[in-house]
Scaffold this active site. Structure first.
Site, short mmCIF file in Angstrom:
data_model
loop_
_atom_site.label_atom_id
_atom_site.label_comp_id
_atom_site.label_asym_id
_atom_site.label_seq_id
_atom_site.Cartn_x
_atom_site.Cartn_y
_atom_site.Cartn_z
N LYS A 142 -66.14 -92.43 -41.44
CA LYS A 142 -65.70 -92.20 -39.90
C LYS A 142 -65.06 -93.22 -39.17
O LYS A 142 -64.61 -94.10 -39.78
CB LYS A 142 -67.85 -92.32 -39.41
CG LYS A 142 -68.36 -90.72 -39.91
CD LYS A 142 -69.91 -91.28 -39.31
CE LYS A 142 -70.64 -89.86 -39.67
NZ LYS A 142 -71.92 -89.68 -38.53
N TYR B 185 -70.74 -80.39 -36.13
CA TYR B 185 -72.12 -81.20 -35.30
C TYR B 185 -72.99 -80.26 -34.36
O TYR B 185 -74.12 -80.81 -34.04
CB TYR B 185 -71.61 -82.33 -35.16
CG TYR B 185 -71.65 -83.31 -35.95
CD1 TYR B 185 -72.54 -84.18 -36.94
CD2 TYR B 185 -70.84 -84.47 -36.84
CE1 TYR B 185 -72.45 -85.28 -38.20
CE2 TYR B 185 -70.75 -85.36 -36.93
CZ TYR B 185 -71.79 -85.81 -37.97
OH TYR B 185 -71.75 -86.87 -38.72
N ASN C 153 -72.51 -95.23 -38.32
CA ASN C 153 -72.56 -95.44 -39.22
C ASN C 153 -71.68 -95.18 -40.61
O ASN C 153 -72.65 -94.76 -41.37
CB ASN C 153 -74.17 -94.57 -39.36
CG ASN C 153 -74.39 -93.25 -39.57
OD1 ASN C 153 -73.28 -93.28 -39.13
ND2 ASN C 153 -75.19 -92.43 -39.27
N HIS D 100 -70.23 -89.46 -43.73
CA HIS D 100 -71.39 -88.54 -43.18
C HIS D 100 -71.14 -88.01 -45.15
O HIS D 100 -70.55 -88.20 -46.07
CB HIS D 100 -70.54 -87.51 -42.71
CG HIS D 100 -71.06 -86.20 -42.49
ND1 HIS D 100 -72.62 -85.80 -42.49
CD2 HIS D 100 -70.89 -85.43 -43.21
CE1 HIS D 100 -72.24 -84.02 -42.51
NE2 HIS D 100 -71.40 -84.05 -43.42
N GLU E 179 -69.42 -77.40 -44.78
CA GLU E 179 -68.57 -78.52 -45.01
C GLU E 179 -67.69 -78.40 -45.50
O GLU E 179 -66.10 -78.43 -44.96
CB GLU E 179 -69.40 -79.33 -44.66
CG GLU E 179 -70.91 -79.31 -43.37
CD GLU E 179 -71.55 -80.67 -43.47
OE1 GLU E 179 -72.62 -80.63 -43.04
OE2 GLU E 179 -71.42 -81.61 -44.89
P1 DAT Z 1 -77.11 -88.68 -41.24
O1 DAT Z 1 -75.30 -88.59 -40.79
O2 DAT Z 1 -78.11 -89.46 -41.72
O3 DAT Z 1 -77.00 -86.94 -41.99
P2 DAT Z 1 -78.28 -86.64 -39.30
O4 DAT Z 1 -77.80 -85.38 -40.00
O5 DAT Z 1 -79.80 -86.67 -38.16
O6 DAT Z 1 -77.63 -87.83 -39.87
O7 DAT Z 1 -77.34 -87.06 -37.48
C1 DAT Z 1 -76.01 -86.83 -38.03
C2 DAT Z 1 -75.32 -88.34 -37.03
O8 DAT Z 1 -75.49 -88.03 -35.91
C3 DAT Z 1 -75.73 -89.60 -37.33
O9 DAT Z 1 -75.39 -89.77 -39.12
C4 DAT Z 1 -75.58 -90.32 -36.39
C5 DAT Z 1 -75.33 -88.92 -34.77
N1 DAT Z 1 -77.60 -89.72 -34.85
C6 DAT Z 1 -78.52 -89.35 -35.51
N2 DAT Z 1 -79.65 -89.87 -34.80
C7 DAT Z 1 -79.33 -90.53 -33.69
C8 DAT Z 1 -79.59 -91.35 -32.97
N3 DAT Z 1 -81.03 -91.19 -32.33
N4 DAT Z 1 -78.84 -91.79 -31.86
C9 DAT Z 1 -77.44 -91.32 -31.81
N5 DAT Z 1 -76.75 -91.46 -32.80
C10 DAT Z 1 -77.77 -90.89 -34.06
MG MG Z 2 -76.85 -84.73 -41.21
#
Ligand code: DAT
Ligand code: MG
Length: 140
Positions: free
Chosen positions: A11, A51, A114, A117, A128
């Site tokens: 990212k 997303y 973070n 992905h 994807e």
């Molecule tokens: P992951 O990337 O671990 O699969 P996810 O699919 O639940 O997690 O969410 C996609 C992305 O969205 C994640 O990498 C970062 C962002 N995200 C998730 N929860 C969040 C939150 N509570 N606040 C801000 N960004 C968030």
């Molecule tokens: Mg995810």
């Protein structure tokens, strides 16, 4: 478990800090082979399509803005149980909860920024991969 393919993104927060090589080293050390890779810069609209599953979440706009804020590296990883293995190497979404030695524990800045992905299931991995790569670009 069979050999699988999964989709990965390094990212904007990570490309900005020159962490592509360090992250790739962790992926390869875990037995994941990088069978396709390219550096691209998404528009916010393109990030929004990727997303779309999170469109109703409160952080969606911020997430799309972030993903379009700088270049990313998109990848296809191949290996035994690759989807789960990559999720394990990535660590928990929130770096504060990520296990020692994981990419997010070591490199992530926050739950939003973070660093990586990774696909969460075989069906999402297929969708994807197809969003970013043509079949001929996957060199397994
Ligand atoms: P992951 O990337 O671990 O699969 P996810 O699919 O639940 O997690 O969410 C996609 C992305 O969205 C994640 O990498 C970062 C962002 N995200 C998730 N929860 C969040 C939150 N509570 N606040 C801000 N960004 C968030
Ligand atoms: Mg995810």
């Amino acid at each position: 478990m069979a050999i699988q393919r999964t989709f990965s993104i390094i990212k904007p927060d990570a490309t900005a800090r020159n962490l592509t090589g360090a992250i790739n080293a962790k992926l390869e050390a875990a037995g994941l082979r990088i069978i396709a890779q390219k550096r691209i810069h998404l528009t916010k609209a393109q990030a929004g399509v990727f997303y779309a599953v999170h469109a109703e979440r409160p952080f969606y706009d911020e997430l799309c803005e972030f993903m379009a804020s700088a270049p990313i590296v998109v990848q296809v990883l191949e290996g035994e149980d690759a989807i789960a293995k990559n999720r394990e190497v990535m660590g928990a979404t929130n770096p504060a909860e990520a296990a020692e030695g994981t990419i997010r524990k070591e490199f992530a800045l926050s739950i939003g920024e973070n660093s990586v992905h990774g696909s969460d299931a075989a069906e999402t991995a297929a969708v994807e991969i197809a969003y970013f790569f043509a079949g001929l670009e996957l060199v397994g």
